[in-house]
Write a protein that holds these residues in place. Structure first.
Motif, PDB file in Angstrom:
ATOM      1  N   LEU A  57      42.122  44.883  28.314  1.00 61.53           N
ATOM      2  CA  LEU A  57      41.875  44.254  29.612  1.00 61.53           C
ATOM      3  C   LEU A  57      41.172  42.906  29.474  1.00 61.53           C
ATOM      4  N   VAL A  58      40.219  42.801  28.567  1.00 60.87           N
ATOM      5  CA  VAL A  58      39.547  41.515  28.348  1.00 60.87           C
ATOM      6  C   VAL A  58      40.562  40.478  27.880  1.00 60.87           C
ATOM      7  N   LEU A  59      41.427  40.865  26.963  1.00 66.19           N
ATOM      8  CA  LEU A  59      42.418  39.910  26.455  1.00 66.19           C
ATOM      9  C   LEU A  59      43.459  39.542  27.520  1.00 66.19           C
ATOM     10  N   ARG A  72      39.406  34.086  39.076  1.00 66.00           N
ATOM     11  CA  ARG A  72      39.446  35.388  39.745  1.00 66.00           C
ATOM     12  C   ARG A  72      39.877  36.507  38.800  1.00 66.00           C
ATOM     13  N   PHE A  73      40.726  36.182  37.844  1.00 62.26           N
ATOM     14  CA  PHE A  73      41.214  37.238  36.946  1.00 62.26           C
ATOM     15  C   PHE A  73      40.075  37.843  36.127  1.00 62.26           C
ATOM     16  N   ILE A  74      39.253  37.010  35.510  1.00 59.80           N
ATOM     17  CA  ILE A  74      38.168  37.541  34.678  1.00 59.80           C
ATOM     18  C   ILE A  74      37.107  38.205  35.549  1.00 59.80           C
ATOM     19  N   LYS A  75      36.930  37.712  36.765  1.00 59.29           N
ATOM     20  CA  LYS A  75      35.943  38.305  37.655  1.00 59.29           C
ATOM     21  C   LYS A  75      36.375  39.701  38.128  1.00 59.29           C
ATOM     22  N   TRP A  76      37.672  39.926  38.248  1.00 58.81           N
ATOM     23  CA  TRP A  76      38.161  41.220  38.740  1.00 58.81           C
ATOM     24  C   TRP A  76      38.456  42.215  37.617  1.00 58.81           C
ATOM     25  N   LYS A  77      38.386  41.776  36.360  1.00 61.79           N
ATOM     26  CA  LYS A  77      38.642  42.672  35.233  1.00 61.79           C
ATOM     27  C   LYS A  77      37.743  43.899  35.249  1.00 61.79           C
ATOM     28  N   PRO A  78      36.428  43.776  35.466  1.00 61.33           N
ATOM     29  CA  PRO A  78      35.593  44.986  35.495  1.00 61.33           C
ATOM     30  C   PRO A  78      35.979  45.950  36.613  1.00 61.33           C
ATOM     31  N   THR A  79      36.372  45.413  37.751  1.00 64.03           N
ATOM     32  CA  THR A  79      36.784  46.278  38.857  1.00 64.03           C
ATOM     33  C   THR A  79      38.013  47.093  38.466  1.00 64.03           C
ATOM     34  N   VAL A  80      38.982  46.432  37.842  1.00 62.92           N
ATOM     35  CA  VAL A  80      40.195  47.127  37.406  1.00 62.92           C
ATOM     36  C   VAL A  80      39.846  48.184  36.362  1.00 62.92           C
ATOM     37  N   LEU A  81      38.995  47.834  35.407  1.00 57.52           N
ATOM     38  CA  LEU A  81      38.612  48.779  34.363  1.00 57.52           C
ATOM     39  C   LEU A  81      37.902  49.997  34.952  1.00 57.52           C
ATOM     40  N   TYR A  82      36.865  49.750  35.746  1.00 60.87           N
ATOM     41  CA  TYR A  82      36.102  50.861  36.317  1.00 60.87           C
ATOM     42  C   TYR A  82      36.949  51.722  37.256  1.00 60.87           C
ATOM     43  N   ALA A  83      37.721  51.085  38.107  1.00 59.70           N
ATOM     44  CA  ALA A  83      38.560  51.851  39.037  1.00 59.70           C
ATOM     45  C   ALA A  83      39.583  52.691  38.274  1.00 59.70           C
ATOM     46  N   ASP A 145      26.709  33.414  40.861  1.00 56.70           N
ATOM     47  CA  ASP A 145      26.083  34.681  41.235  1.00 56.70           C
ATOM     48  C   ASP A 145      26.737  35.862  40.512  1.00 56.70           C
ATOM     49  N   TRP A 146      28.064  35.818  40.389  1.00 53.46           N
ATOM     50  CA  TRP A 146      28.778  36.898  39.708  1.00 53.46           C
ATOM     51  C   TRP A 146      28.367  36.972  38.238  1.00 53.46           C
ATOM     52  N   VAL A 147      28.260  35.818  37.576  1.00 52.06           N
ATOM     53  CA  VAL A 147      27.844  35.808  36.170  1.00 52.06           C
ATOM     54  C   VAL A 147      26.427  36.363  36.041  1.00 52.06           C
ATOM     55  N   ASN A 148      25.537  35.963  36.929  1.00 55.62           N
ATOM     56  CA  ASN A 148      24.178  36.505  36.904  1.00 55.62           C
ATOM     57  C   ASN A 148      24.189  38.014  37.134  1.00 55.62           C
ATOM     58  N   PHE A 149      25.060  38.475  38.033  1.00 56.04           N
ATOM     59  CA  PHE A 149      25.205  39.909  38.273  1.00 56.04           C
ATOM     60  C   PHE A 149      25.685  40.624  37.011  1.00 56.04           C
ATOM     61  N   LYS A 150      26.595  40.014  36.255  1.00 59.80           N
ATOM     62  CA  LYS A 150      27.086  40.627  35.027  1.00 59.80           C
ATOM     63  C   LYS A 150      25.937  40.867  34.055  1.00 59.80           C
ATOM     64  N   LEU A 151      24.987  39.940  34.019  1.00 60.34           N
ATOM     65  CA  LEU A 151      23.847  40.098  33.121  1.00 60.34           C
ATOM     66  C   LEU A 151      22.846  41.107  33.672  1.00 60.34           C
ATOM     67  N   TRP A 152      22.381  40.889  34.877  1.00 61.50           N
ATOM     68  CA  TRP A 152      21.344  41.745  35.448  1.00 61.50           C
ATOM     69  C   TRP A 152      21.911  43.058  35.969  1.00 61.50           C
TER      70      TRP A 152
END
Length: 182
Positions: A57-59, A72-83, A145-152
């Motif tokens: 998925l990362v690739l 948008r693609f990299i930002k939505w990757k975690p949503t796709v993975l978790y879902a 904000d999304w990048v900061n959310f990824k860290l925190w």
């Protein structure tokens, strides 16, 4: 040590974003995830399904982000993975009457069947929560904000793992006592 291996791609991603931009950060994340996967394979001589899925998925989402120049693609990757993980665990448990969590971890943990069932439901809830919260932040907040959310946002998995450990601790048998009685 394993925690550092798991965490370093996101740290490099955030650092690259802060120093450059989302596209550089995406390329760094892709390279770091490949390196991380290689290190894990070197240590364990195998990869878990989650590690393989994460790498793919990362690739895939990384390439889409870079080629289409659309963050948008990299930002939505975690949503796709978790879902995906939540749906697969839930479908297996309720649809196919298979407990994939027990199948994957049963050789490492001996727990009562009912506990495996509850644990799987908890994991399904966790994955769907993480998918929803990432989707919300990706959709309604800035990339910064999304990048900061990824860290925190790593506080969520840390709390989840601690809570899960506390939950299953009472069901894990102490084999050392049994060995002494023999």
């Amino acid at each position: 040590m394993r925690f550092l291996i798991d965490f370093f791609p996101i740290l490099l991603f955030v650092a690259a974003y802060k120093l450059q931009d989302i596209y550089t950060a995406t390329a760094v994340l892709m390279a770091a995830t490949v390196l991380q996967t290689g290190i894990i394979y070197g240590i364990d001589r195998k990869l878990q399904t989650m590690q393989k899925v994460t790498l793919v998925l990362v690739l895939v989402f990384g390439v889409l982000t870079l080629v289409l120049q659309d963050e948008r693609f990299i930002k939505w990757k975690p949503t796709v993975l978790y879902a995906s993980m939540g749906i697969v665990l839930g479908a297996a448990l309720w649809g196919w009457k298979k407990n994939f969590l027990q199948i994957l971890l049963g050789s490492q943990l001996t727990l009562p069947t009912a506990v495996w069932g509850r644990l799987t439901v908890i994991w399904v809830g966790y994955f769907l929560f993480m998918a929803a919260i990432n989707g919300y932040v990706a959709a309604y907040y800035s990339t910064e904000d999304w990048v900061n959310f990824k860290l925190w946002g790593y506080i969520f998995p840390v709390v989840f793992i601690i809570g899960q450990g506390l939950y299953i601790a009472r069901y894990i048998k102490d084999d050392s006592n049994g060995a002494e009685k023999s």
